[in-house]
Design an enzyme around this catalytic site. Structure first.
Site, PDB file in Angstrom:
ATOM      1  N   LYS A  69     -13.687  34.071 -17.003  1.00  0.00           N
ATOM      2  CA  LYS A  69     -13.580  32.702 -17.532  1.00  0.00           C
ATOM      3  C   LYS A  69     -12.402  32.592 -18.503  1.00  0.00           C
ATOM      4  CE  LYS A  69     -18.516  31.872 -16.930  1.00  0.00           C
ATOM      5  NZ  LYS A  69     -19.867  31.922 -17.478  1.00  0.00           N
ATOM      6  N   GLN A 113     -22.859  32.369 -23.119  1.00  0.00           N
ATOM      7  CA  GLN A 113     -23.137  33.105 -21.886  1.00  0.00           C
ATOM      8  C   GLN A 113     -24.605  33.530 -21.842  1.00  0.00           C
ATOM      9  OE1 GLN A 113     -20.953  33.480 -19.385  1.00  0.00           O
ATOM     10  NE2 GLN A 113     -22.281  34.750 -18.126  1.00  0.00           N
ATOM     11  N   ASP A 136     -21.081  23.781 -19.901  1.00  0.00           N
ATOM     12  CA  ASP A 136     -21.945  24.128 -18.767  1.00  0.00           C
ATOM     13  C   ASP A 136     -22.702  22.926 -18.200  1.00  0.00           C
ATOM     14  OD1 ASP A 136     -22.002  26.959 -18.158  1.00  0.00           O
ATOM     15  OD2 ASP A 136     -22.888  27.295 -20.128  1.00  0.00           O
TER      16      ASP A 136
END
Ligand code: GUN
Length: 302
Positions: A69, A113, A136
Site C-alpha cells: 500500500k 491494518q 477503507d
C-alpha cells in the site's frame, strides 16, 4: 496426497479456457495511472493527498500488505506515512493516535491494518476514525452511506470488482447476481453495490441449502468465502461472469481461488484469475478513496 480432480475438471483442463480472462493487474495499473494524473493536478493547486497506515504488532501478512500500500501511494505521488506500533500497544494509545491523525490536516486517509492483535477492540478503533478520513470505507457512517446511496469512500475490494465488471463489458442492470459470503468487508458491501447497479442480488453463505442451484442461476457470480475451489466449474451458468475473491494458499505455496478455475472458464463468458484478478484492484481502489477524500477535504462541493 493427490488433490481430487473431477472428470469435468479434467476435461476442462484438456479443452483449455474459453472465457475472457479479466486482467486485474492491467486494470489496476490503469487505475493507478488515472490517480497519478489526478494527483499531479491537485499538486498544482498545492494539495498533496496523504495516506497514513497504522500497523500494530508483527503479523507477517500485514507487513507485506502495508508495504504494498505504501509503495503504491508513493508511486502515484501521495504523501505516505506508516505508524508501526508494538504488539503491547494499549487501546488508549491506539485511540490517541487515531485522534491525532483525525486532527492532522495533512492526513486525508487513515487505514488501520486489520487484524489487530488480541485484546484490542477493532470496532471501537474503526468507529474512532473520522468518517471523512476513512480510507477503507469501514466506518458505520460510510456503511450506512453506501446502503442509502450517499457518496463516500467504499470498501476497496467490492469497489474494485465493480470496476472489473465494467472493463469486462458487464452491466449488472437486470442481471441475477449471486454473492457467496457475507463479510462486512466484501460480501455485504458487494451486494449493496450490485443492488445500486440494478442487479437482482442474492447473498449465499455457509447455511445456504442448495449452493449449486443458486450458482446455476447467476449471471454474475462473486465468490468470497475463502474455501479452496468450493464452487465447482460445472455449477456455473453458461455465459456467466465469474469474479473470484478467494486467495487460498495450498501446501507448497500455490494460490488458488474459491472457484474451480479451469472448469469454470469453460462455461463462463469472463472470469478473474487467482492471483492477478481481484487482489491488485483492492490496492488500487485504496488510492482512489484517498484521492477522493483529499478532494472532498479541500474542494468541497458547492
Ligand atoms: N487487512 C486485510 N485487508 C485489509 C483491508 O482492506 N483493510 C484493512 N484496514 N485491513 C485489512
Amino acid at each position: 496426497m493427490h488433490p481430487v480432480v473431477t472428470a469435468a475438471a479434467r476435461l476442462a483442463i484438456l479443452r483449455g479456457p474459453m472465457a475472457q480472462i479479466i486482467d486485474g493487474k492491467a486494470v489496476a495499473a490503469q487505475v493507478r495511472s488515472e490517480v497519478a494524473k489526478a494527483a499531479r493536478e491537485l499538486a498544482g493547486r498545492g494539495i498533496v493527498p496523504g495516506l497514513t497506515v497504522v500497523r500494530v504488532g508483527d503479523d507477517p501478512a500485514s507487513a507485506v500488505y502495508v508495504r504494498g500500500k505504501r509503495k503504491d501511494s508513493e508511486e502515484v505521488g501521495f504523501r505516505s506515512v506508516e505508524h508501526h506500533l508494538g504488539v503491547t500497544t494499549t487501546q488508549i494509545e491506539l485511540m490517541e493516535l487515531v485522534a491525532q491523525l483525525n486532527a492532522d490536516p495533512a492526513v486525508h486517509g487513515i487505514l488501520v491494518q486489520l487484524p489487530l492483535p488480541k485484546g484490542l477492540d477493532e470496532r471501537a478503533v474503526l468507529e474512532a476514525i473520522d468518517p471523512r478520513k476513512d480510507a477503507d470505507g469501514f466506518h458505520p457512517y460510510n456503511v450506512g452511506a453506501l446502503s442509502i446511496g450517499i457518496p463516500g469512500p467504499r470498501p476497496c475490494t467490492p469497489a474494485g470488482i465493480m470496476r472489473l465488471l465494467k472493463t469486462a463489458g458487464c452491466d449488472p442492470r437486470g442481471k441475477r447476481a449471486l454473492v457467496i459470503g457475507r463479510s462486512n468487508i466484501v460480501g455485504k458491501p458487494m451486494a449493496m453495490m450490485l443492488l445500486e447497479a440494478h442487479a437482482t442480488v442474492t447473498v449465499a453463505h455457509s447455511r445456504t441449502t442448495d449452493l449449486p442451484a443458486e450458482v446455476g442461476r447467476a449471471d454474475i457470480l462473486v465468490a468470497a468465502i475463502g474455501k479452496t475451489e468450493l464452487v465447482k466449474g460445472t455449477w456455473v451458468k453458461e455465459g456467466a461472469v465469474v469474479i473470484d475473491v478467494g486467495m487460498n494458499r495450498l501446501q507448497g505455496g500455490k494460490l488458488v481461488g474459491d472457484v474451480e478455475y479451469a472448469a469454470a472458464a469453460q462455461r463462463a463468458r469472463a472470469i478473474t484469475p487467482v492471483p492477478g484478478g481481484v487482489g491488485p484492484m483492492t490496492r488500487a481502489m485504496l488510492l482512489v478513496n484517498t484521492l477522493e477524500l483529499a478532494r472532498a477535504a479541500h474542494l468541497p462541493a458547492t
